[in-house]
Write an enzyme that holds these catalytic residues in place. Structure first.
Site, PDB file in Angstrom:
ATOM      1  N   ASP A 133       0.800  -1.229   0.000  1.00  0.00           N
ATOM      2  CA  ASP A 133       0.000   0.000   0.000  1.00  0.00           C
ATOM      3  C   ASP A 133       0.835   1.283   0.000  1.00  0.00           C
ATOM      4  O   ASP A 133       0.281   2.371   0.171  1.00  0.00           O
ATOM      5  CB  ASP A 133      -0.984  -0.009   1.175  1.00  0.00           C
ATOM      6  CG  ASP A 133      -2.219  -0.846   0.853  1.00  0.00           C
ATOM      7  OD1 ASP A 133      -2.570  -0.940  -0.337  1.00  0.00           O
ATOM      8  OD2 ASP A 133      -2.829  -1.397   1.774  1.00  0.00           O
ATOM      9  N   ASP A 163      -6.823  -5.107  -4.945  1.00  0.00           N
ATOM     10  CA  ASP A 163      -6.597  -3.724  -4.494  1.00  0.00           C
ATOM     11  C   ASP A 163      -5.285  -3.152  -5.033  1.00  0.00           C
ATOM     12  O   ASP A 163      -5.145  -1.947  -5.253  1.00  0.00           O
ATOM     13  CB  ASP A 163      -6.527  -3.626  -2.960  1.00  0.00           C
ATOM     14  CG  ASP A 163      -7.422  -4.595  -2.215  1.00  0.00           C
ATOM     15  OD1 ASP A 163      -7.742  -5.649  -2.762  1.00  0.00           O
ATOM     16  OD2 ASP A 163      -7.779  -4.299  -1.071  1.00  0.00           O
TER      17      ASP A 163
HETATM   18  N1  GLY Z   1      -7.177  -1.962   0.297  1.00  0.00           N
HETATM   19  C1  GLY Z   1      -7.887  -2.382   1.420  1.00  0.00           C
HETATM   20  C2  GLY Z   1      -9.348  -2.179   1.306  1.00  0.00           C
HETATM   21  O1  GLY Z   1      -9.884  -1.866   0.270  1.00  0.00           O
HETATM   22  O2  GLY Z   1     -10.007  -2.340   2.308  1.00  0.00           O
END
Ligand code: GLY
Length: 372
Positions: A94, A151
């Site tokens: 992330d 994601d």
């Molecule tokens: N990237 C983590 C979520 O969408 O909760």
């Protein structure tokens, strides 16, 4: 497009976000508690993946208004993030969400050299997670050596940025290879997506597709579909590989059909039981931005399909879930972290719903800039 509605929302955003900034100059908002954002130390800490969305939203507003309050408040988070770069073991895939919205945004708008250095540092951390045998960027830490998640399609734009900035194709190659692997293992033939695939870190073979933040393995977590929709559209924008645009459109058609099925009110998982109904506004806001991105890459007739669907999501969610009271923090309510989550992140205002709502409104007004 209802330009009058959109212009009215922009005025409301300026008023509400100015009030939020005055209250949160040295804070990194996530979920308000009793109507107010908590001190970050009390919530999730400096490594938390959503910490970039508040400054990202403020950079978007600064670009649109040139109000210095937005710029100064955004810069506060970027400097705090240096602690995360120093203690990098707490970081994972992330880093894109975190540094695209802080230092890449700052560098793009102001040319700040410190921001460029931080952005390249974060890009190298992300590229360092690449597994060349399986051609993927691993998600999370601990023993999840072969995990990929949908994601992550939203993190790889920092790699596209780094290649352009350094004139070195390595970062872009890593991003594209990861996107092809994601397409192979996470996007299903009907346009729905798995959240997670566990690959062998030695051979890259797919071992299983466990449940993630949606209802169950094989279900259809609406935010995951939205990450895929927008993420593949962005990969197309940065690489011109039409396979990515086709993937984004395939997911978009599936998502549009499912949102329409529920009168454009976004539920957490399109393949969950009919009861209880659980909403997740974040999925609708991310999808709206992705649909607007796709609309930039298609002809006039198709454009209407994507822009009309985006506007439907924005107007429906705003009408049903928005809070414009300037005394409370958070605008778009009914965001949900995961289908089986705890009450604190179920149907509550979550910072990234506000970020994507703001980006979508500014996109329509052509007052946005590319953060991704
Ligand atoms: N990237 C983590 C979520 O969408 O909760």
């Amino acid at each position: 497009m209802d330009k009058i509605w959109v212009q009215g929302i922009f005025e409301k955003l300026k008023t509400k976000l100015t009030a939020e900034c005055e209250r949160n100059k040295t804070n990194i908002p996530y979920i308000p508690v009793n109507g107010r954002y908590e001190n970050m130390e009390k919530s999730e800490g400096i490594f938390w993946w959503t910490n970039g969305f508040w400054p990202g939203m403020l950079w978007q507003m600064y670009n649109a208004t040139k109000d210095e309050l937005f710029r100064k408040t955004a810069e506060y988070t970027e400097v705090q993030f240096d602690k995360a770069l120093e203690g990098f073991e707490g970081l994972h895939h992330d880093v894109g969400f975190m540094w695209l919205h802080t230092s890449v945004a700052n560098y793009r708008l102001t040319g700040n050299d410190d921001s460029r250095r931080r952005s390249l540092h974060a890009s190298n951390l992300l590229a360092g997670r690449y597994n060349p045998a399986g051609k993927f960027i691993r998600a999370w830490n601990m023993d999840r050596t072969g995990w990929i998640i949908i994601d992550c399609m939203m993190n790889i734009p920092i790699l596209y940025w780094a290649s352009k900035e350094t004139d070195d194709p390595r970062f872009k190659i890593v991003g594209m290879e990861h996107a092809y692997t994601t397409l192979n293992h996470l996007v299903r033939s009907d346009g729905s997506c798995n959240h997670i695939a566990v690959l062998s870190p030695i051979t890259g073979d797919c071992l299983e597709t466990p449940a993630g933040q949606g209802f169950a393995s094989g279900s259809s977590w609406s935010r995951g579909q939205s990450w895929g929709l927008y993420g593949f559209a962005l990969s197309y924008r940065h690489t011109n590989d039409v396979k990515f645009l086709d993937a984004a459109k395939r997911i978009a058609h599936y998502v549009i059909a499912n949102f329409a099925q529920n009168d454009w009110l976004p539920i957490v998982d399109f393949r969950s039981p009919a009861e209880p109904v659980k909403y997740d506004s974040t999925a609708a806001m991310i999808s709206a931005c992705g649909l607007l991105e796709i609309s930039n890459h298609v002809g006039e007739y198709e454009k209407k399909l994507y822009t009309n669907a985006a506007l439907k999501l924005l107007t429906t969610v705003e009408k049903n879930f928005a809070d414009w009271n300037i005394e409370t923090d958070g605008i778009i309510g009914k965001g949900t972290g995961s289908y089986h989550g705890k009450p604190h992140d179920t149907e509550v205002p979550i910072i990234y719903a506000d970020y994507f709502f703001t980006e979508a409104i500014l996109r329509i007004l052509e007052k946005d800039f590319l953060i991704w």
